[in-house]
Structure formats: structure tokens, C-alpha cells
Design a protein around this motif. Structure first.
Motif, PDB file in Angstrom:
ATOM      1  N   LEU A 158      -6.324   1.607   7.343  1.00  0.00           N
ATOM      2  CA  LEU A 158      -6.062   3.055   7.305  1.00  0.00           C
ATOM      3  C   LEU A 158      -7.117   3.837   6.525  1.00  0.00           C
ATOM      4  CD1 LEU A 158      -2.199   3.221   6.735  1.00  0.00           C
ATOM      5  CD2 LEU A 158      -3.461   3.317   8.891  1.00  0.00           C
ATOM      6  N   GLY A 159      -7.834   3.152   5.633  1.00  0.00           N
ATOM      7  CA  GLY A 159      -8.827   3.842   4.814  1.00  0.00           C
ATOM      8  C   GLY A 159      -8.216   4.708   3.727  1.00  0.00           C
ATOM      9  N   CYS A 160      -6.999   4.362   3.306  1.00  0.00           N
ATOM     10  CA  CYS A 160      -6.378   5.071   2.187  1.00  0.00           C
ATOM     11  C   CYS A 160      -5.453   4.129   1.432  1.00  0.00           C
ATOM     12  CB  CYS A 160      -5.646   6.327   2.648  1.00  0.00           C
ATOM     13  SG  CYS A 160      -4.176   6.073   3.619  1.00  0.00           S
ATOM     14  N   ARG A 161      -5.217   4.488   0.170  1.00  0.00           N
ATOM     15  CA  ARG A 161      -4.386   3.654  -0.699  1.00  0.00           C
ATOM     16  C   ARG A 161      -2.909   3.988  -0.530  1.00  0.00           C
ATOM     17  NH1 ARG A 161      -7.061   5.351  -6.181  1.00  0.00           N
ATOM     18  NH2 ARG A 161      -6.845   7.307  -5.068  1.00  0.00           N
ATOM     19  N   GLY A 162      -2.094   3.033  -0.983  1.00  0.00           N
ATOM     20  CA  GLY A 162      -0.660   3.245  -0.958  1.00  0.00           C
ATOM     21  C   GLY A 162       0.053   2.352  -1.942  1.00  0.00           C
ATOM     22  N   THR A 163       1.310   2.654  -2.171  1.00  0.00           N
ATOM     23  CA  THR A 163       2.163   1.836  -3.031  1.00  0.00           C
ATOM     24  C   THR A 163       3.560   1.815  -2.414  1.00  0.00           C
ATOM     25  OG1 THR A 163       2.914   1.445  -5.302  1.00  0.00           O
ATOM     26  CG2 THR A 163       2.719   3.748  -4.607  1.00  0.00           C
ATOM     27  N   ALA A 164       4.164   0.635  -2.388  1.00  0.00           N
ATOM     28  CA  ALA A 164       5.424   0.452  -1.672  1.00  0.00           C
ATOM     29  C   ALA A 164       6.597   0.242  -2.615  1.00  0.00           C
ATOM     30  CB  ALA A 164       5.314  -0.743  -0.730  1.00  0.00           C
ATOM     31  N   ARG A 165       7.783   0.669  -2.147  1.00  0.00           N
ATOM     32  CA  ARG A 165       9.039   0.403  -2.828  1.00  0.00           C
ATOM     33  C   ARG A 165      10.068   0.069  -1.761  1.00  0.00           C
ATOM     34  NH1 ARG A 165       5.517   1.231  -5.967  1.00  0.00           N
ATOM     35  NH2 ARG A 165       5.637   2.155  -8.044  1.00  0.00           N
TER      36      ARG A 165
END
Length: 178
Positions: A158-165
């Protein structure tokens, strides 16, 4: 005042150790109100004037670097967006709550890159993926640990950061925000 939650990536993993008391104190020093942490993995509830969350995300990245020498990403969402992360996740109520996640992204996922992500992952595992507003919804079916659908895999596509819950944690956070 608006109630927000900052979801920090990589807190208390990969050597990024930080007490929730220190994190709360950093928020209070920046004059955020009603600061509260939920679960020891970098979820911070706070009140602040209504404003676009992208600016808050930049502020928190700077704050973490300056105060704790940590390069991290924070996804900031308001009360309605957190509730939506549970209620609009198409896998909520179908998959197991601890295996169904919302991956908060730093920006909207490009539709073409998302389709490539889905295609690239199609033969790698049983996970189900759907696109949402500045997030992905994921059912990890057999568990997060053995999954090949890692944050690094997603971020490269995707070319972007993320954080999951997971939705169990998100429902708990949404209830505390109400």
C-alpha cells in the motif's frame, strides 16, 4: 472538546518499551485533557479541540521521537471512527473477535494498490481483507501469528503505515469513549 484515541504502532514490541504512565505523562505535558491508556499496547484516550486527526498524528510522531527517541506512527481516530471500526468491519460477528482486526492506516488506501495487495496475498493464506475509510478490515481466520499477511507485507503493497487492533479491544475502547 472531542474524545479521541491514539493507536500507537510498535509500542512495547521490538524493543520499543514504554510504560503507559510515561505515555500518559507525555500527553498531559502537551496539555491534552482526560488522558487515559487502555491495554498496555499504546492506546491513549484523550480530549482535545475538534480538528483533523492527521495533524494530531504528526504531532504524536514528533512527540514520541523528541521525548522517547522512538520512531513510531500513531493513528488518531475520534469516537465515531472507533465505533465504526467495529460496527462497519464486515467480519465482525462472523469471525472470532480476537482474530478480526481493523488496521488503521495513515491515509486512505489507493484502490489499485489495495487490489494488488489482495491479488498478491490470494495464494498465501485464508485471511479475508476488505477496504474501509483509512483502514483495512482483516479476518485472520487461523490466527495472526502464523499469518503471512503481516503489517510489513501490507505496508509494502500500500505504501503507507498502519497499526492494527482486534475488534474485542476496539469494542472495549469504544465503550470507554462513550
Amino acid at each position: 472538546m472531542t474524545r479521541y484515541c491514539a493507536f500507537f504502532a510498535a509500542i512495547n514490541v521490538a524493543g520499543n518499551r514504554l510504560t503507559m504512565a510515561d505515555l500518559r505523562y507525555a500527553f498531559e505535558r502537551e496539555e491534552f485533557e482526560n488522558v487515559e491508556t487502555v491495554v498496555a499496547s499504546g492506546n491513549v484516550l484523550f480530549d482535545f479541540e475538534d480538528r483533523p486527526t492527521e495533524g494530531l498524528e504528526e504531532l504524536f510522531a514528533y512527540m514520541m521521537l523528541e521525548r522517547f527517541d522512538m520512531k513510531t506512527f500513531a493513528a488518531v481516530r475520534n469516537r465515531d471512527e472507533v465505533r465504526s471500526a467495529v460496527e462497519d468491519n464486515p467480519f465482525t460477528g462472523i469471525g472470532q473477535d480476537h482474530l478480526v482486526h481493523t488496521l488503521f492506516l495513515e491515509r486512505e488506501a489507493d484502490p489499485e494498490k489495495f487490489e494488488k495487495l489482495v491479488a498478491d496475498h490470494a495464494t498465501r493464506g485464508p485471511e479475508k481483507i476488505a477496504r474501509g475509510p483509512r483502514c483495512l478490515y482483516i479476518d485472520y481466520v487461523d490466527g495472526v501469528g502464523p499469518s503471512k499477511l503481516s503489517n510489513a507485507f501490507i505496508e509494502r503493497r500500500l505504501g503507507c503505515r498502519g497499526t492494527a487492533r482486534n475488534v474485542r479491544s476496539l469494542a472495549r475502547i469504544a465503550a470507554k469513549m462513550a
